[in-house]
Scaffold this active site. Structure first.
Site, PDB file in Angstrom:
ATOM      1  N   LYS A  48      12.002 -13.620 -27.449  1.00  0.00           N
ATOM      2  CA  LYS A  48      10.910 -12.941 -27.600  1.00  0.00           C
ATOM      3  C   LYS A  48      10.828 -11.500 -27.856  1.00  0.00           C
ATOM      4  O   LYS A  48      10.082 -10.750 -28.493  1.00  0.00           O
ATOM      5  CB  LYS A  48       9.993 -13.194 -26.086  1.00  0.00           C
ATOM      6  CG  LYS A  48       9.947 -11.992 -25.294  1.00  0.00           C
ATOM      7  CD  LYS A  48       9.347 -12.081 -24.043  1.00  0.00           C
ATOM      8  CE  LYS A  48      10.205 -11.675 -22.930  1.00  0.00           C
ATOM      9  NZ  LYS A  48      10.507 -10.359 -22.944  1.00  0.00           N
ATOM     10  N   THR A  49      12.154 -10.847 -27.294  1.00  0.00           N
ATOM     11  CA  THR A  49      12.639  -9.486 -27.638  1.00  0.00           C
ATOM     12  C   THR A  49      12.725  -9.224 -29.130  1.00  0.00           C
ATOM     13  O   THR A  49      12.381  -8.487 -29.780  1.00  0.00           O
ATOM     14  CB  THR A  49      13.799  -9.130 -26.925  1.00  0.00           C
ATOM     15  OG1 THR A  49      13.456  -9.249 -25.180  1.00  0.00           O
ATOM     16  CG2 THR A  49      14.013  -7.742 -27.112  1.00  0.00           C
ATOM     17  N   ASP A 239       4.902  -6.233 -23.735  1.00  0.00           N
ATOM     18  CA  ASP A 239       5.874  -7.164 -23.320  1.00  0.00           C
ATOM     19  C   ASP A 239       5.633  -7.755 -21.730  1.00  0.00           C
ATOM     20  O   ASP A 239       5.331  -7.001 -21.034  1.00  0.00           O
ATOM     21  CB  ASP A 239       7.283  -6.572 -23.274  1.00  0.00           C
ATOM     22  CG  ASP A 239       8.449  -7.646 -23.170  1.00  0.00           C
ATOM     23  OD1 ASP A 239       8.158  -8.644 -23.242  1.00  0.00           O
ATOM     24  OD2 ASP A 239       9.445  -7.083 -22.771  1.00  0.00           O
ATOM     25  N   GLU A 240       6.233  -8.809 -21.399  1.00  0.00           N
ATOM     26  CA  GLU A 240       6.010  -9.705 -20.211  1.00  0.00           C
ATOM     27  C   GLU A 240       4.540  -9.384 -19.490  1.00  0.00           C
ATOM     28  O   GLU A 240       4.269  -8.942 -18.208  1.00  0.00           O
ATOM     29  CB  GLU A 240       7.114  -8.803 -19.002  1.00  0.00           C
ATOM     30  CG  GLU A 240       8.597  -8.606 -19.614  1.00  0.00           C
ATOM     31  CD  GLU A 240       9.101 -10.238 -19.472  1.00  0.00           C
ATOM     32  OE1 GLU A 240       8.318 -11.204 -18.997  1.00  0.00           O
ATOM     33  OE2 GLU A 240      10.508 -10.459 -19.458  1.00  0.00           O
ATOM     34  N   GLN A 270       6.354 -18.278 -16.223  1.00  0.00           N
ATOM     35  CA  GLN A 270       7.315 -17.526 -15.467  1.00  0.00           C
ATOM     36  C   GLN A 270       6.689 -16.393 -14.695  1.00  0.00           C
ATOM     37  O   GLN A 270       7.417 -15.254 -14.421  1.00  0.00           O
ATOM     38  CB  GLN A 270       8.542 -16.803 -16.356  1.00  0.00           C
ATOM     39  CG  GLN A 270       9.115 -18.076 -17.246  1.00  0.00           C
ATOM     40  CD  GLN A 270      10.283 -17.345 -17.904  1.00  0.00           C
ATOM     41  OE1 GLN A 270      11.262 -16.908 -17.462  1.00  0.00           O
ATOM     42  NE2 GLN A 270       9.968 -17.599 -19.341  1.00  0.00           N
ATOM     43  N   ARG A 617      17.487 -21.016 -16.130  1.00  0.00           N
ATOM     44  CA  ARG A 617      18.467 -20.079 -16.064  1.00  0.00           C
ATOM     45  C   ARG A 617      19.644 -20.665 -16.885  1.00  0.00           C
ATOM     46  O   ARG A 617      20.914 -19.998 -17.137  1.00  0.00           O
ATOM     47  CB  ARG A 617      18.831 -19.480 -14.946  1.00  0.00           C
ATOM     48  CG  ARG A 617      17.610 -18.718 -14.258  1.00  0.00           C
ATOM     49  CD  ARG A 617      17.105 -17.534 -15.226  1.00  0.00           C
ATOM     50  NE  ARG A 617      15.698 -18.033 -15.804  1.00  0.00           N
ATOM     51  CZ  ARG A 617      15.252 -17.744 -16.729  1.00  0.00           C
ATOM     52  NH1 ARG A 617      15.666 -16.557 -17.470  1.00  0.00           N
ATOM     53  NH2 ARG A 617      14.323 -18.146 -17.254  1.00  0.00           N
TER      54      ARG A 617
END
Length: 676
Positions: A48-49, A239-240, A270, A617
């Protein structure tokens, strides 16, 4: 409604970057086609970044001036990373770009229009400590009830006020939901909040929450300011987005109301921070607020194996309120995740330590392995086992279990009972009692030392009222009550009984009034009682913990590798990180999911999202550990059923290892037993 459309040759800029060759199909579609209101559902490990940075580069190369672009993040670290990566990609710094955290952008706006918000341009910003000190000053002006021992301390009042602001809730609603034991003080806390606001404004100061609240107020109430910024920002990227609170979502909606080129990136799967005020509803309802929203999905995962993602997808299907998505792996298969069945918490600790050493022997570095847990108290037995085996570790974003303030507090009373000459424990225990500061505590210990410092029982019967004022005498009375009960029990009393005595004699009240996360700390102390069950005496218990402290830092590793540490972390602290190996422990009903979520509804869905975060993770290996029994000091040894998050999984998505006193092996497959 006006909508800004970016055409292929907008601004006449020539394309230098190879967007198609640098991105996968999903990312490329976002980067080149995200005009109008767009929601990007960015799965874990999906880049995503990278997508956001290339989108920024795409806009700039198409001739959009930097000052017409707003990029908002949640942390300063994320903001710096995006700026640095964008400059590396572009080979220049886009001057005039608006980028940073919500609070940074709010501060920048308010500096321009402070007068309209009712402040001077040179207003100050109160940090957490300044804010707490001002609240403390406000409390001193309240009536006698604020001086009660059970009234929340300034740091807790600060948290109550802040949560109310960020969730657009009343003080009463916050108390009922998070601090029911303070409901009787709702009137006083409201008065403190109102006085706090007046004092901030009177001193030309804002706190962090004001940077959002006043910013939103300007946008809602000053049409010229709303018009300026909604017309300036042709393109807005967030973002987020799943972590936004009420106020942040409202600000984004207002800023994007003119051109409507609003790109929000996040993953509802998330969203795990409701305890901080984040609302998963913001991302879930975005398409309803912007009817022509285009939804993009980044489902190609560059982190984990297919087997890990199959398990993660399988778990998430059980949530009802979500956007359906399924992560797909790029990486090759390794092995299925493992469900590890162990007898109890000590077997769990032994298995984890042994498996970590085995994997290190196979060439993995300790820093590539993480042990994750729902709550900090679940690490107690494991931390002791790691120390005994000489395995160095760090607790990410926190403090080791036995080094936490509340654990050391209760143990200080036990240490005095067993070693009356322990001055450090005297000072710590005395200053926990109302009215006793370090000065009076030192005076009391000095009196004890002057009396011979040997017979604690005799000293506790000594009248020391002459050296203490009235309020300090009351506090010393509590200390006397706790210590007299311990002396009566004797040095061979069960340590759990002694710890319960400390809690019941006033320390639990102290925790509730002094700590924002009081319930978590009380859970830690209850686990300390459970942990102490297998020790025959308080002396043995304290000796073991003391030895643990003495051995801290010693390792079984070569000296040149002493900077290598196993990572221990709560799942909340692990979000955004990844490791080759993840070992998730404590997967029992009533442990994970957390007891507060067992009623169902939105709470259980957030707990399942937390499980999903833990699973995703892991890059290569995933172990899910279920202790079959656990000790509870109120009920004794109890059967610990598998977490529902394990029961929901299809059998094909994992294999089972059974751990016994002789070792562990794959269930039913006849493999050799590996000794623990």
């Amino acid at each position: 409604m006006k909508k800004y459309i970016l055409h292929e040759n907008a601004g006449g800029a020539e394309t230098r970057l190879d967007f198609k060759g640098s991105l996968n199909r999903e990312q490329y579609e976002v980067v080149t086609g995200a005009d109008g209101p767009c929601l990007v559902l960015a799965g874990a490990g999906s880049g995503k970044t990278r997508t956001l940075i290339y989108r920024l580069a795409y806009l700039l190369e198409r001739g959009i001036p930097p000052q017409n672009i707003l990029l908002m993040t949640f942390t300063n670290k994320a903001a710096r990373e995006m700026r640095d990566r964008a400059e590396t990609l572009l080979k220049y710094r886009p001057k005039g770009l608006w980028s940073g955290t919500f609070h940074h952008t709010g501060n920048r706006t308010l500096r321009m229009f402070a007068r309209e918000a009712g402040f001077k341009k040179d207003f100050g910003i109160l940090d957490q400590r300044d804010s707490r000190d001002l609240i403390k000053a406000c409390m001193k002006k309240q009536n006698a009830s604020v001086k009660q021992e059970t009234f929340p301390k300034p740091s807790v009042v600060q948290s109550i006020i802040s949560f109310a602001v960020n969730t657009k809730s009343t003080i009463e609603e916050v108390l009922a939901g998070k601090y029911p034991y303070f409901l009787k003080f709702s009137g006083e806390i409201k008065e403190i909040a109102e006085l706090y606001d007046r004092k901030k404004k009177g001193s030309n100061n804002m706190d962090y929450d004001d940077l959002l609240v006043k910013w939103k107020w300007l946008l809602e109430n000053v049409p010229a300011i709303r018009g300026r910024f909604s017309e300036q920002f042709r393109y807005i990227m967030v973002d987020e987005y799943q972590d936004t609170n009420h106020i942040q979502a409202d600000i984004v909606d207002i800023l994007g109301s003119h051109y409507r080129n609003l790109l929000v990136v996040g993953d509802d799967a998330q969203s795990i921070y409701s305890f901080r005020g984040a609302r998963v509803e913001n991302i879930l309802t975005f398409p309803k607020r912007f009817k022509d929203t285009r939804i993009f999905r980044l489902e190609t995962n560059y982190r984990s194996t297919p087997e890990i993602l199959d398990l993660a997808n399988d778990s998430l299907r059980n949530n009802r309120n979500q956007f359906n998505k399924a992560l797909r792996a790029v990486n090759p298969s390794v092995e299925r995740p493992v469900l590890v069945e162990v007898k109890d918490l000590y077997s769990q600790a032994s298995f984890v330590a042994q498996r970590v050493l085995e994997m290190r022997g196979d060439g993995l570095e300790l820093r590539d392995i993480a042990v994750l847990f729902r709550a900090h108290y679940q690490s107690a037995e494991l931390e002791m086992e790691l120390v005994k085996r000489g395995i160095p570790y760090i607790v990410r974003g926190g403090i080791r279990f036995f080094e936490q303030a509340h654990i050391k507090d209760v143990l200080s009373f036990l240490k005095i009972a067993l070693n009356p000459a322990d001055e450090i424990s005297w000072i710590r225990a005395l200053t926990l009692c109302p009215g006793l500061g370090p000065g009076y505590a030192a005076r009391i210990f000095g009196h004890f030392r002057g009396a011979g410092a040997t017979d604690l029982a005799r000293f506790l019967k000594t009248d020391v009222s002459g050296i203490l004022p009235g309020k300090a005498r009351a506090g010393y009375g509590r200390f006397l009550g706790i210590m007299t009960a311990m002396i009566r029990s004797g040095p061979d009393a069960p340590p759990g009984e002694m710890i319960r005595g400390v809690m019941e004699s006033g320390y639990e009240t102290h925790v509730l009034a002094n700590f924002e996360n009081a319930k978590d700390r009380i859970d830690d102390i209850h686990e300390l009682i459970n942990f102490s069950h297998d020790y025959g005496s308080a002396g043995d218990f304290l000796n073991d913990i003391t030895l643990r402290e003495s051995f801290r830092g010693e390792t079984a590793l070569a000296e040149e590798e002493a900077d290598e540490y196993l990572v221990l972390s709560t799942i909340h602290q692990a979000k955004g990180l990844e490791w080759d190996v993840v070992i998730a422990i404590g997967l029992c009903e009533g442990q994970f999911p957390h007891p507060k979520a067992l009623a169902g509804g939105s709470e259980i869905e957030e707990e399942r999202r937390l499980f999903y975060v833990a699973v995703t993770r892991a890059r290569k290996y995933l172990y899910l550990v279920h202790p079959e029994t656990r000790y509870d000091y109120r009920m004794g040894t109890v059967i610990a059923r598998r977490s529902r998050f394990l029961e929901e999984l299809a059998d094909r998505n994992y294999e089972v290892w059974q751990v016994s006193s002789g070792g562990y092996h794959a269930s039913g497959d006849g493999e050799d037993v590996i000794e623990v």
